[in-house]
Design a protein around this motif. Structure first.
Motif, mmCIF file in Angstrom:
data_model
loop_
_atom_site.group_PDB
_atom_site.id
_atom_site.type_symbol
_atom_site.label_atom_id
_atom_site.label_comp_id
_atom_site.label_asym_id
_atom_site.label_seq_id
_atom_site.Cartn_x
_atom_site.Cartn_y
_atom_site.Cartn_z
ATOM 1 N N ILE A 8 -0.884 -5.311 -2.722
ATOM 2 C CA ILE A 8 -1.244 -3.371 -2.604
ATOM 3 C C ILE A 8 -1.713 -2.782 -1.283
ATOM 4 N N ALA A 9 -2.615 -4.011 -0.847
ATOM 5 C CA ALA A 9 -3.357 -3.446 0.516
ATOM 6 C C ALA A 9 -2.161 -3.511 1.382
ATOM 7 N N ILE A 10 -0.618 -4.608 1.395
ATOM 8 C CA ILE A 10 0.009 -5.154 2.819
ATOM 9 C C ILE A 10 0.394 -3.972 2.404
ATOM 10 N N LEU A 11 1.334 -3.601 1.205
ATOM 11 C CA LEU A 11 2.469 -2.637 1.353
ATOM 12 C C LEU A 11 1.730 -0.843 1.292
ATOM 13 N N GLU A 12 0.625 -0.969 1.249
ATOM 14 C CA GLU A 12 0.644 0.245 1.371
ATOM 15 C C GLU A 12 0.563 0.134 2.930
ATOM 16 N N GLY A 13 -0.118 -0.402 3.509
ATOM 17 C CA GLY A 13 -0.081 -0.553 4.890
ATOM 18 C C GLY A 13 1.510 -0.482 5.645
ATOM 19 N N ILE A 14 2.345 -0.916 4.683
ATOM 20 C CA ILE A 14 4.000 -1.436 5.731
ATOM 21 C C ILE A 14 3.655 0.343 4.893
ATOM 22 N N SER A 15 3.685 0.951 4.387
ATOM 23 C CA SER A 15 4.015 2.254 3.422
ATOM 24 C C SER A 15 3.601 2.988 5.044
ATOM 25 N N TYR A 16 2.179 3.306 4.696
ATOM 26 C CA TYR A 16 2.086 3.897 6.216
ATOM 27 C C TYR A 16 2.793 4.745 7.363
ATOM 28 N N LEU A 17 2.687 2.900 7.864
ATOM 29 C CA LEU A 17 3.477 2.615 9.461
ATOM 30 C C LEU A 17 5.142 2.908 9.164
ATOM 31 N N LEU A 76 -8.089 4.307 5.447
ATOM 32 C CA LEU A 76 -7.005 5.683 6.381
ATOM 33 C C LEU A 76 -6.691 5.039 7.400
ATOM 34 N N LEU A 77 -6.476 4.276 8.055
ATOM 35 C CA LEU A 77 -6.908 3.781 9.466
ATOM 36 C C LEU A 77 -5.374 2.977 9.902
ATOM 37 N N PRO A 78 -4.096 2.912 11.373
ATOM 38 C CA PRO A 78 -3.500 2.450 10.518
ATOM 39 C C PRO A 78 -3.591 0.825 10.654
ATOM 40 N N PHE A 79 -3.122 0.005 10.258
ATOM 41 C CA PHE A 79 -3.188 -1.250 10.453
ATOM 42 C C PHE A 79 -3.891 -1.502 9.819
ATOM 43 N N GLY A 80 -5.270 -1.145 8.862
ATOM 44 C CA GLY A 80 -6.343 -1.004 8.746
ATOM 45 C C GLY A 80 -6.673 -2.030 7.453
ATOM 46 N N THR A 81 -5.188 -1.843 5.883
ATOM 47 C CA THR A 81 -5.253 -2.778 5.380
ATOM 48 C C THR A 81 -4.741 -4.167 5.695
ATOM 49 N N PHE A 82 -4.172 -4.843 6.815
ATOM 50 C CA PHE A 82 -3.969 -5.665 7.069
ATOM 51 C C PHE A 82 -5.237 -6.141 7.877
#
Length: 96
Positions: A8-17, A76-82
């Motif tokens: 989920i962390a990776i997918l959330e980061g991808i969806s944010y970007l 909340l930050l770009p690349f944060g979940t990565f």
């Protein structure tokens, strides 16, 4: 549950970007609104799932409120979940 949270962390980061790197420029620069609807909905669902699963994982791993705050702020930050995935959730980080 940890594997699910990593995914989920990776997918959330991808969806944010995708939302801010593809969807928003298409909407505001090209006038194409449709991709933003789908990307935005996916990002919203993944963000909520990330926040909920973060609470569950923090309880399961006996992590405190400070760690949860770090996990949430990173979403909340770009690349944060990565960063979170690598620093706190990867097998290498969990062994340390």
């Amino acid at each position: 549950m940890l594997k699910t949270f990593r995914l989920i962390a990776i997918l959330e980061g991808i969806s944010y970007l995708l939302l801010f790197g593809v969807g928003m420029p298409l909407k505001y620069l090209a006038g194409i609104k449709e991709p933003n609807i789908y990307i935005g909905n996916a990002h919203g669902v993944l963000f909520i799932a990330y926040a909920i699963i973060a609470v569950l994982v923090c309880r399961q791993q006996n992590w405190g409120i400070k760690r949860y705050a770090i996990l949430f702020i990173a979403s909340l930050l770009p690349f944060g979940t990565f960063y979170i995935e690598e620093k706190y959730l990867s097998p290498k980080a969990l062994k340390a």
